[in-house]
Design a protein around this motif. Sequence first.
Motif, short mmCIF file in Angstrom:
data_model
loop_
_atom_site.label_atom_id
_atom_site.label_comp_id
_atom_site.label_asym_id
_atom_site.label_seq_id
_atom_site.Cartn_x
_atom_site.Cartn_y
_atom_site.Cartn_z
N MET A 1 13.19 -5.24 35.90
CA MET A 1 12.71 -5.36 34.51
C MET A 1 12.27 -3.98 34.00
SD MET A 1 9.56 -7.65 33.08
CE MET A 1 9.66 -8.61 34.57
N ILE B 1 10.08 -2.04 31.47
CA ILE B 1 8.97 -2.31 30.57
C ILE B 1 8.60 -1.06 29.83
CG2 ILE B 1 6.53 -2.96 30.49
CD1 ILE B 1 7.20 -4.48 33.17
N ASP B 2 8.48 -1.21 28.53
CA ASP B 2 8.03 -0.08 27.74
C ASP B 2 6.53 0.03 27.94
OD1 ASP B 2 7.31 1.75 25.92
OD2 ASP B 2 8.48 0.89 24.27
N ILE B 3 6.11 1.10 28.54
CA ILE B 3 4.69 1.18 28.88
C ILE B 3 3.89 1.92 27.82
CG2 ILE B 3 4.93 0.90 31.36
CD1 ILE B 3 4.69 3.98 31.55
N GLN B 4 4.51 2.09 26.69
CA GLN B 4 3.80 2.73 25.59
C GLN B 4 2.51 1.96 25.31
OE1 GLN B 4 6.06 2.76 22.03
NE2 GLN B 4 5.70 4.93 21.65
N LEU C 1 0.08 1.38 27.16
CA LEU C 1 -0.60 0.77 28.30
C LEU C 1 -1.43 1.82 29.02
CD1 LEU C 1 2.00 -1.54 30.03
CD2 LEU C 1 0.56 -1.99 28.06
N LEU D 1 -2.35 3.05 32.34
CA LEU D 1 -1.93 2.89 33.72
C LEU D 1 -2.64 3.88 34.61
CD1 LEU D 1 1.81 2.14 33.11
CD2 LEU D 1 0.18 0.63 34.22
N GLU D 2 -3.89 4.13 34.25
CA GLU D 2 -4.72 5.01 35.09
C GLU D 2 -5.05 4.30 36.39
OE1 GLU D 2 -6.07 8.16 35.32
OE2 GLU D 2 -4.42 8.31 33.85
N PRO D 3 -4.69 4.90 37.52
CA PRO D 3 -5.11 4.26 38.79
C PRO D 3 -6.62 4.13 38.85
CG PRO D 3 -3.57 6.06 39.21
CD PRO D 3 -3.90 6.11 37.74
N ARG D 4 -7.08 3.04 39.42
CA ARG D 4 -8.52 2.85 39.57
C ARG D 4 -9.03 3.50 40.84
NH1 ARG D 4 -9.01 -3.19 39.45
NH2 ARG D 4 -11.27 -2.85 39.49
N ARG D 5 -8.16 3.78 41.77
CA ARG D 5 -8.52 4.59 42.95
C ARG D 5 -7.26 5.27 43.45
NH1 ARG D 5 -8.48 -0.71 44.05
NH2 ARG D 5 -10.64 -1.11 43.50
#
Lengths: 332, 507
Positions: free
Chosen positions: A1, A3-6, A8, A10-14
């Motif tokens: 799939m 996905i347009d991640i515009q 979003l 997507l900062e890692p939390r760790r």
Amino acid sequence: MNIDIQGLTLEPRRQTYSHIARRFGADRPASRYEEASYDVQATTNFHHRPLYQPEFQIFDPRRTKIVMADWYKFRDPRQLYYGTYNMSRAAMLQAIDKNFDFIEERAMLANVEPAWLEKVKEYLIPMRHYEWGANANNQLITDWGYGTQITSASAFCGADRLGMAQIISRIGLAIDGNTGDTLQAGRNLWLNASYWQGVRKMVEDSFVEADWFQTLVAQDLAMDGVMHPLVFARFDAEGQKHNGVPLSMLSEFMSEWYADNARWVDAVVKTAIAESDANAQLVSAWFAAWAGRAAEAARPLAEHVLGAAGKSAVEEIADKLMTRAAGLGIKA
Amino acid sequence: MPATKKLGLKQKYALMTRGLDWETTYQPMEKVFPYDQFEGIKVKNWDAWEDPFRLTMDAYWKIQAEKERKLYAVIDSISQNNAQLGITDARYINAVKIFIQGVTPLEYQAHRHFAHVARHLRGVGPRIAAQMQSLDELRHAQTQIHTISHYNKFFDGMHDWQHMHDRVWYLSVPKSFFDDAVTAGPFEFLTAISFSFEYVLTNLLFVPFMSGAAYNGDLATVTFGFSAQSDESRHMTLGLEVVKFILEQDEANLPIVQRWIDKWFWRGYRLLSLVGMMMDYMLPKKVMSWAEAWEMYYEEQGGALFADLGRYGIRPPKHEDVARKEKDRISHEVWAIFYNYTHAAAFHTWDIDDEHMRWLSEKYPKTFDQLYRPRLLMWRDMARAGKRFYNNALPQLCNLCQIPMAFTEPDDPTTICFRSSELGGDRYHFCSDGCKEIFDQEPEKFVQSWLPVHQIFQGNCGGASVEDVLKWYHLNLGADNLDYAGSPEQKMWDQWMAGRHVAQAAE
Ligand SMILES: [Fe+2]
Ligand SMILES: [Fe+2]
Ligand SMILES: [Zn+2]
């Protein structure tokens, strides 16, 4: 799939696992070696004592007299984990396979002086049993050792030894055209030839030592430190005088392996010694005992192959090993 | 040079392997191999071992290097492409949490203990098989760690899996299972892990997790799973060969092996009840129900296997009839346990929606609507009223399988099953006849069990309050634990999905 991640976040939390972050004092991206090799082994709350060894826990630092405040100081300078380990050995093997093809296509073993080829059968083929013994000793380190780091490296070392036992077997089969007679004869020599008995006795004695760190010092530093340079460097060099080049090509893996493995062994031994005087004394005593035995056990073999030059060949190798050991902090 | 003889695979393997070992003479064999006889297994002839797979080390390196190259290419692309966005729903990730907390540490344990077997058995054939499996199991642990590392960057509950495995109450279930196996002798270990678990029950672990991953868009787990499966097929053949080898060596071995098969069937089955819960309750897109999986992978396939082993005098494992009776119940009973205790667990549970309940009642026509739906509806009402139910009393654990005592009588699904044994003035409690009988066989071993609830009461788990204990577990309170509704994970996921809808609408 797709996905347009515009839009979003997507900062890692760790960045890595907590135990890795604790170890390095910061939540920063960790290498594959680090995530694979630190703190994977269970350390506490074991449910049962081993039926076969009720004096110990399943994983127990008391299985060696070496004491470490932190068992994860044994960083492998090669940073091998399973994936990189297998890729590295597969690459080394590619060169060997080419050599085997090259030599078999041209029937190059026929160029080796027949008398020397007989010697090769006597000194090289029984080494498959020495390597099998080394395999067992490294399995023991993986079994009783403490911490993911040192035990995964010993597992790789153990696999290497099986690999080398089988490469030597391949050489035997190349010599006799796959009848297996050479392997059978080599086994008889290992069991009965007087010039092999010192080595075999030393190997069997190493099997009954229970302290796994002693096993590491005995096998991977002291015994290998005499046997590998003697067989794969000194004997091999002697073979050059007798058109032995094809055999050097077939045993190239062993020389390359020895240098690679020594990097790990040296790092481990150096680290244990640097930890405390008590460790330094233990390792030094183990080393002195096993290196002394190895030199003594190898002398009849060296004399069988090199004649009068055998004694000094072993002395030279032993001297070099002492220098290497001194560099690691081993006291004479 | 003699003409080169052509060698078949079997011959080549034999020449390169057999005869590497030798009968020691400078040290007695009993001293070199002190651990392979105390279990009473008689081996007359190690050479009768049939190598189940004829793999030389050079072939192993090549094959495995190639597999690893492919696998790591996928792992790299998973993190580069943020493949976590492709899963069906964030609830799915809870299956992955259970996997890394509960299964990955066992893969590692297997690595270490197969090295033990590789060192301490006498025969060269089984030793080589064992050491290759030891390497494979290290592979499984490490590839799982590397794959799940990406999920760990975004999702909770996966950040301190080893620390938790050694401490958290429900992880004591898989831990005690494996600790039991590795503290036994080498033949029991092989019967437990290679035969009972990897051969007989493996499909009930593997298929649920891997197909669950495939159905739910978890490319990462699918990739390491299928890559591991090619190793697993070797492990399965080893398991079958071990049992046949032991049985063929001496008839006196039969009763010992039968007792181990009975024991490890039951232990494995109890462990798998956690997987059953995962299958029936945690997968947004379902693969099959626990009951269906049990029928297909145990009742049919296992039935055929034990019929075949009948020629050695082996009968099917004891209490398989109980497993059959329980198959419509255990997944629901275990879900209820975790719903009760989610505040103390490093994964979430949640309200089961109507569509999911329809699926459950279709799969469990005899039990779901009658027994479990009303309870789920009650919990839903309580949650809606702001009183999400958490059970603040500590549960009583089965002393053997270590699961809270919530399983019901084989013939009465409304009565909790209690069994007990007395020893040295103490009473030990069990969830079933199967667990009690295992205890009674080796009480001196099982009185040692580290029971999480006892340990909490004895003050060995960080303190007296629940919060103290959870901190000792390294749970990030309010993130790793509690209901999915209201969790940071849900918030993150909803934002991602909202962003995705915006992005799709803009197209
Ligand atoms: Fe595995
Ligand atoms: Fe396996
Ligand atoms: Zn139980």
